[in-house]
Design an enzyme around this catalytic site. Sequence first.
Site, PDB file in Angstrom:
ATOM      1  N   ILE A 666       0.878  -1.176   0.000  1.00  0.00           N
ATOM      2  CA  ILE A 666       0.000   0.000   0.000  1.00  0.00           C
ATOM      3  C   ILE A 666       0.913   1.223   0.000  1.00  0.00           C
ATOM      4  O   ILE A 666       1.687   1.424   0.945  1.00  0.00           O
ATOM      5  CB  ILE A 666      -0.912   0.010   1.228  1.00  0.00           C
ATOM      6  CG1 ILE A 666      -1.768  -1.251   1.260  1.00  0.00           C
ATOM      7  CG2 ILE A 666      -1.787   1.260   1.240  1.00  0.00           C
ATOM      8  CD1 ILE A 666      -2.581  -1.407   2.536  1.00  0.00           C
ATOM      9  N   HIS A 667       0.817   2.039  -1.034  1.00  0.00           N
ATOM     10  CA  HIS A 667       1.730   3.182  -1.165  1.00  0.00           C
ATOM     11  C   HIS A 667       0.978   4.485  -0.937  1.00  0.00           C
ATOM     12  O   HIS A 667      -0.132   4.651  -1.432  1.00  0.00           O
ATOM     13  CB  HIS A 667       2.350   3.181  -2.565  1.00  0.00           C
ATOM     14  CG  HIS A 667       3.405   4.217  -2.754  1.00  0.00           C
ATOM     15  ND1 HIS A 667       4.647   4.135  -2.146  1.00  0.00           N
ATOM     16  CD2 HIS A 667       3.392   5.369  -3.465  1.00  0.00           C
ATOM     17  CE1 HIS A 667       5.365   5.189  -2.488  1.00  0.00           C
ATOM     18  NE2 HIS A 667       4.617   5.947  -3.284  1.00  0.00           N
ATOM     19  N   PRO A 668       1.544   5.415  -0.199  1.00  0.00           N
ATOM     20  CA  PRO A 668       2.807   5.316   0.555  1.00  0.00           C
ATOM     21  C   PRO A 668       2.542   4.989   2.026  1.00  0.00           C
ATOM     22  O   PRO A 668       1.868   5.735   2.728  1.00  0.00           O
ATOM     23  CB  PRO A 668       3.388   6.718   0.403  1.00  0.00           C
ATOM     24  CG  PRO A 668       2.178   7.611   0.286  1.00  0.00           C
ATOM     25  CD  PRO A 668       1.049   6.791  -0.275  1.00  0.00           C
TER      26      PRO A 668
END
Length: 692
Positions: A666-668
Amino acid sequence: MALYRWDTTPALGLLLLLSVASGSTRPRPAGSESEALEQPPSPPPPTLATATQTSPRMGKMSVPNRRLASVRGVPVSSPPGRRARLSSPGTSQQPPEAREEMRRRVKNLIEGSRVMIFSKTYCPHSSRVKELFSSLGVNCNILELDQVDDGIRVQEMLTEITNQKTVPNIFVNRVHVGGCDKTFQAHHSGLLQKLLQEGSANDYDLIVIGGGSGGLSCAKEAAILGKKVMVLDFVVPSPQGTSWGLGASHTHTHTVPFCIPKKLMHQAALLGQALQDSRKFGWEYNQQVKHNWSTLTEAIQNHIGSLNWSYRLSLREKGVTYVNAYGEFVDHHKIKATNKKGQESYFSASKFVIATGERPRYLGIPGDKEYCVTSDDLFSLPYCPGKTLVVGASYVALECAGFLAGFGLEVTVMVRSILLRGFDQEMAEKVGSYMERHGVKFLRKFVPVKIQQLERGSPGKLKVWAKSTEGPETMEEVYNTVLLAIGRDSCTRKLGLEKIGVKINEKNGKIPVNDMEQTNVPHVYAIGDVLEGKPELTPVAIQAGKLLARRLFGASSEKCDYMSVPTAVFTPLEYGCCGLSEEKAIEVYKKENLEVYHTLFWPLEWTIAGRDNNTCYAKIICHKLDSDRVIGFHILGPNAGEITQGFAAAMKCGLTKQLLDDTIGIHPTCGEVFTTLEITKSSGLDITQKGC
């Protein structure tokens, strides 16, 4: 003859190995004891209900005209009067889940009955035993194995449990008496009457000593299972006069007196840091910002008060008897309860659980108990502690030092040897380095030798003398508050355990137990921080307490898993871990069989705020010979506890490096760093980050 308790082998006192001289060793004529497993009927009499309760003094047994099936009384599909199918597969051929279910059902019958008779309707020896108990006026639960579809499986499970292949198979107050001959021998010797009296005389099924998290969990679960339960809980005030309510324990566990208030104070310190960061994010404010100690401690005390109330309400709703008194054994099944007024009461129980937790340790030097505070006192201290010396290097010491420094106080940590003993030492040193760079002083390789009060006050002034652990060097300094965090001692020495033979470790008071949390005295169990060699963590105690109650009273056979327990240290930069430290992994698996992946990282939230780059750190330890299974997980960074909790579930499922690589991040976020780990320690490559 040998008697043993169903849930404890061997049992104590009368329940230990007892031999009955008359007839106990003489040869037995064929067929004189009981009918064997494959004995054919000739022909069966009218059926008895499954596990039917008999009426005392009824002469001949009453015969219900309905027929119930398996052990728990589920109706069968076959018509009344038909014998149980003998072609059913035995327990040895059943799947493990089915065997465990059968064991649980049999155990439920034994646990829930004063007298439990497993018999067959056509067996004359079974009839003799039934008539004996009828003549004694004793109610019995009877399961006729030839009248239930799974009778053979029940008998095979009984054979596995008792090593007796025949019927009748008799239990009295959970004690396995044996077959027909042994029951009559016990009757003639007087032992049977004593066994019958033993179970009926107890006030409770279970008494839990200690109202901490583990004790409450065990008590409530036992009550849910229909058992009569009492909790004895009495908080001995600290030398500074601090005491806590229910949820703290017979003495103290960590939930109320440390875990919850320390996390709230940690959050207060994080908010102070967030205020500093907020200016870089465009927030403008002119008012001077300062911290008010009294506001915080009052809010924490109010929250804890609400928790104490909810704990007590929960016990009441579940029917648990709560007594605010100090428990002490006076006999194997009897305990003395002394309240704060010195009034004494006596209660008995079939089983006991020790869940008294631990209390902070003192130094044993002049002035320590008179002038120092511990974590028991800190969260209700009526004044800001001011310039503080924290003695110790445990997670308690570093967490307290961290949030006190976060409030703007001058804080020094006096360390005798290493930081965070038992944790990964690379991570521990990184925790210490971060704290040192952010205002916490560390005085290493020193121990206090004397503490003297110079001035009274709120706070006052204390002079501390200390000496080096490595040479003749000494030092002295003045502080407002000295906080001791050098470990905790188990509260087991004043419970009267020696009177009933429960063994403890004389050095630290901890109680050795087997993998069922059972002490060397079969009807006494222990959970939580008092256990020897187990993690001293609140969630562990809660889980262990719940599972113990379920095992004791037949709801399941599941044991507490003490391996790969996740935890977090709430220092200013949080440290979360699960599984083995790097040192322990090398000790267990050898260095050549391990691969360590690691990286530094820079949280996005820290970039605009201008916080330290290349400070946060993540690593995993993989076992190369086991598909690169992750056996150690470590993270130093914001919200480390939250991140670790999720990965801990994955580790219980057998997390491997490949599975991490296959997981989309999962960014960021900080947690995504574990999905992109590439650099191994053995490669020696640079892990510093140039961007976020």
